[in-house]
Design a protein around this motif. Structure first.
Motif, PDB file in Angstrom:
ATOM      1  N   VAL A 183      32.295  44.629  43.908  1.00 50.26           N
ATOM      2  CA  VAL A 183      32.165  43.263  43.393  1.00 50.26           C
ATOM      3  C   VAL A 183      31.137  42.575  44.281  1.00 50.26           C
ATOM      4  O   VAL A 183      30.838  43.054  45.375  1.00 50.26           O
ATOM      5  CB  VAL A 183      33.516  42.500  43.425  1.00 50.26           C
ATOM      6  N   PRO A 184      30.543  41.464  43.856  1.00 51.33           N
ATOM      7  CA  PRO A 184      29.537  40.805  44.676  1.00 51.33           C
ATOM      8  C   PRO A 184      30.018  40.542  46.103  1.00 51.33           C
ATOM      9  O   PRO A 184      31.078  39.960  46.321  1.00 51.33           O
ATOM     10  CB  PRO A 184      29.282  39.496  43.917  1.00 51.33           C
ATOM     11  N   GLY A 185      29.242  41.029  47.073  1.00 50.99           N
ATOM     12  CA  GLY A 185      29.578  40.813  48.483  1.00 50.99           C
ATOM     13  C   GLY A 185      30.478  41.854  49.094  1.00 50.99           C
ATOM     14  O   GLY A 185      30.714  41.829  50.303  1.00 50.99           O
ATOM     15  N   GLU A 186      30.989  42.807  48.274  1.00 48.24           N
ATOM     16  CA  GLU A 186      31.870  43.858  48.788  1.00 48.24           C
ATOM     17  C   GLU A 186      31.173  45.206  48.615  1.00 48.24           C
ATOM     18  O   GLU A 186      31.130  45.754  47.521  1.00 48.24           O
ATOM     19  CB  GLU A 186      33.203  43.863  48.048  1.00 48.24           C
ATOM     20  N   VAL A 187      30.607  45.727  49.700  1.00 47.28           N
ATOM     21  CA  VAL A 187      29.806  46.944  49.665  1.00 47.28           C
ATOM     22  C   VAL A 187      30.540  48.065  50.393  1.00 47.28           C
ATOM     23  O   VAL A 187      31.117  47.850  51.466  1.00 47.28           O
ATOM     24  CB  VAL A 187      28.425  46.700  50.312  1.00 47.28           C
ATOM     25  N   TRP A 188      30.471  49.272  49.815  1.00 47.54           N
ATOM     26  CA  TRP A 188      31.155  50.427  50.368  1.00 47.54           C
ATOM     27  C   TRP A 188      30.158  51.532  50.689  1.00 47.54           C
ATOM     28  O   TRP A 188      29.196  51.740  49.947  1.00 47.54           O
ATOM     29  CB  TRP A 188      32.193  50.958  49.384  1.00 47.54           C
TER      30      TRP A 188
END
Length: 199
Positions: free
Chosen positions: A18-23
């Motif tokens: 989701v926007p702002g949540e990077v894996w």
């Protein structure tokens, strides 16, 4: 902070759920999440090495790993799945939360129907390293020795005229891009086109 693990270098090793949540995924179950200010280690419940991430249109994060293991994160909890085969998986692609594919060692292709993963009969013994879509419905799976597999009208075929080099990535070209699809191999080698198929 410092994380003593090898992270993946492939394009599909980083995903924004989701926007702002990077894996970011890597060896030995290493998984990092970015929350906008920093990375933190995450526990996906396995020590197996991850090879790719994919985010479904409904924001579910999928990871594919060694030994046919897959993990799914819905934003709150992790779920574990088996591919129905023991081969290592290297790539995943889908069009919805109930339509996805993963590819891996020994030509393995497995299909997700929203409930379970089902392996297909291997089309070849070559390792499949990447899978992607040309137009949202036509799929390509590519890999070692330049093998190319295409799925049209629900059937997988072998494409004629492989590039002659191992292929690690594939993307759908648009506009001024090299072609409807492009394969990327070692040392920047690339090839684009439409191609022909045969059974």
């Amino acid at each position: 902070g410092f994380f003593a693990a090898r992270l993946l270098a492939a394009d599909d090793s980083v995903a924004e759920r989701v926007p702002g949540e990077v894996w970011i995924a890597g060896d030995n179950g290493t998984l990092l999440a970015w929350n906008g200010t920093g990375f933190s280690l995450q526990d996906a419940g396995t020590s197996l090495s991850f090879h790719a991430l994919w985010v479904s249109p409904s924001s579910e994060l999928w990871l594919v790993a060694d030994s046919g293991v897959l993990r799914r994160f819905d934003g709150k909890t992790w779920a574990s799945f088996g591919a129905g085969a023991a081969q290592n998986l290297f790539s995943m692609h889908g069009s919805s939360a109930s339509e996805a594919w993963a590819a891996g060692d020994a030509g393995i292709l497995v299909h997700w129907n929203g409930v379970t993963w089902t392996p297909l009969q291997n089309l070849s013994a070559e390792r499949l390293l990447a899978i992607g879509s040309m137009d949202g419905s036509t799929l390509l799976a590519v890999g070692s020795t330049g093998i190319v597999r295409q799925r049209t009208s629900g059937v997988w075929h072998k494409m004629d005229g492989g590039p002659g080099f191992s292929v690690f990535s594939i993307f759908h070209g648009r506009g001024d891009s090299p072609g409807p699809w492009t394969e990327v191999g070692r040392r920047g080698a690339a090839r684009g086109g439409c191609g022909r198929t045969r059974a």
